[in-house]
Enzyme design. Structure first.
Site, PDB file in Angstrom:
ATOM      1  N   SER A 141     -41.323  40.818  28.372  1.00  0.00           N
ATOM      2  CA  SER A 141     -40.880  39.984  27.242  1.00  0.00           C
ATOM      3  C   SER A 141     -40.883  38.526  27.682  1.00  0.00           C
ATOM      4  O   SER A 141     -40.800  38.245  28.888  1.00  0.00           O
ATOM      5  CB  SER A 141     -39.453  40.402  26.868  1.00  0.00           C
ATOM      6  OG  SER A 141     -38.870  39.464  25.987  1.00  0.00           O
ATOM      7  N   TYR A 153     -30.932  42.298  29.825  1.00  0.00           N
ATOM      8  CA  TYR A 153     -32.256  42.342  29.180  1.00  0.00           C
ATOM      9  C   TYR A 153     -33.229  41.421  29.918  1.00  0.00           C
ATOM     10  O   TYR A 153     -34.317  41.838  30.317  1.00  0.00           O
ATOM     11  CB  TYR A 153     -32.150  41.960  27.698  1.00  0.00           C
ATOM     12  CG  TYR A 153     -33.450  42.225  26.967  1.00  0.00           C
ATOM     13  CD1 TYR A 153     -33.830  43.528  26.651  1.00  0.00           C
ATOM     14  CD2 TYR A 153     -34.318  41.187  26.632  1.00  0.00           C
ATOM     15  CE1 TYR A 153     -35.031  43.793  26.015  1.00  0.00           C
ATOM     16  CE2 TYR A 153     -35.527  41.440  26.000  1.00  0.00           C
ATOM     17  CZ  TYR A 153     -35.876  42.741  25.687  1.00  0.00           C
ATOM     18  OH  TYR A 153     -37.082  42.999  25.060  1.00  0.00           O
TER      19      TYR A 153
END
Ligand SMILES: NC(=O)c1ccc[n+]([C@@H]2O[C@H](COP(=O)([O-])OP(=O)(O)OC[C@H]3O[C@@H](n4cnc5c(N)ncnc54)[C@H](OP(=O)(O)O)[C@@H]3O)[C@@H](O)[C@H]2O)c1
Length: 265
Positions: A141, A153
């Site tokens: 990401s 994350y």
């Protein structure tokens, strides 16, 4: 896309980017093994794709955060001698801050984003190396470069990016391609699952899943390891990595109005 691969295994194929990889690869004539927890979704997708295209589509329902299910999938990979494309795509966004997490979400994220790709890649590589061809896509990401996308994350996605770069170096000359796909905001079920409000984020920052996947599959033919789809995402990633702007981004990330805009809790 012309089929450069014969058989692909996609984790997180029941929705979003994983489902889109399945659609585009099936259209290119690639046989598939689809993995996710929701068996009914996998069955529907497999049925639809094998009716529409001349490909074989197998499903392997599994929760990648569970040791025994992950081990069973790794064994399945070791037994699938003709697997030449592994897509480690399954993932989710955190619902709570790291210091507030009481439900084991942080550990689950390490299992799904880090442990599963490591174990599945390790299981797939020996046959790929024997054949002298194959590819692994790790869906990371732009959060891999971001100081405001959540402690777990961001860090698990950063692992995937650096794992891919260094693995590609280790595999130099063996005919195997490794890609870390680093998408920015993409329309999938991700934000709904994470309980984020998409409305607060300006529309021009979003990309469609089909476009992101098309860019990823095209780039696989070009030997690029870090693939950031979309011009805006490349600019954002550059600014977040650049020492002069990193501090500014970090300062901004501590402002409550920025966190609200970025739909953070
Ligand atoms: N959408 C974005 O803006 C965006 C941006 C950057 C990166 N990404 C990354 O892209 C990848 C795909 O996400 P998406 O956007 O397509 O989200 P999505 O639509 O929510 O799809 C996530 C997929 O992961 C699967 N999954 C989640 N936890 C799992 C588990 N424990 N075991 C097995 N499968 C699991 C889900 O299937 P089941 O629920 O059926 O198990 C689903 O198929 C993720 O790694 C995400 O971090 C997304």
């Amino acid at each position: 896309m012309k089929a450069a691969y014969r058989k692909a295994l996609i984790t997180g194929a029941s929705a979003g980017l994983g489902e889109e990889y399945a659609r585009q690869l099936a259209a290119a004539g690639v046989d598939l093994i689809l993995v996710a927890r929701r068996k009914d979704r996998l069955e529907d997708l497999a049925r639809g794709l094998s009716q529409k295209y001349p490909v074989s589509v197998e499903i392997f329902p599994a929760d990648l955060s569970r040791d025994h299910e992950l081990s069973a999938l790794a064994e399945k990979i070791r037994q699938t001698e003709d697997l030449d494309l592994l897509i480690n795509n399954a993932g989710f966004g955190g619902k709570s801050k790291f210091y507030k997490d009481e439900n084991g979400e942080s550990e689950q994220m390490v299992r799904v984003h880090v442990l599963a790709p490591v174990i599945l890649t390790r299981a797939a590589l020996p046959a790929m190396i024997r054949r002298g061809r194959g590819a692994v896509i790790n869906v990371s990401s732009v959060a891999a470069f971001s100081p405001f996308s959540g402690a777990m994350y961001s860090s698990t996605k950063a692992f995937l990016a650096m794992f891919s770069v260094n693995l590609q170096n280790e595999l130099h000359g063996k005919g195997i391609k490794v890609q870390a796909l680093c998408p920015g905001l993409t329309h999938t079920e991700f934000h709904q699952v994470a309980g984020m409000n998409k409305e607060t984020i300006p529309g021009f920052l979003w990309m469609r899943a089909d476009r992101v996947v098309r860019i990823s599959l095209r780039a696989l033919g070009r030997n690029k390891v870090i693939v950031i789809p979309g011009c805006r995402n490349r600019i954002i990633s550059f600014l977040m990595r650049c020492p002069w702007t990193f501090s500014l981004v970090q300062w901004l990330s501590r402002r409550s109005w920025v966190r609200k805009m970025a739909a953070m809790k």
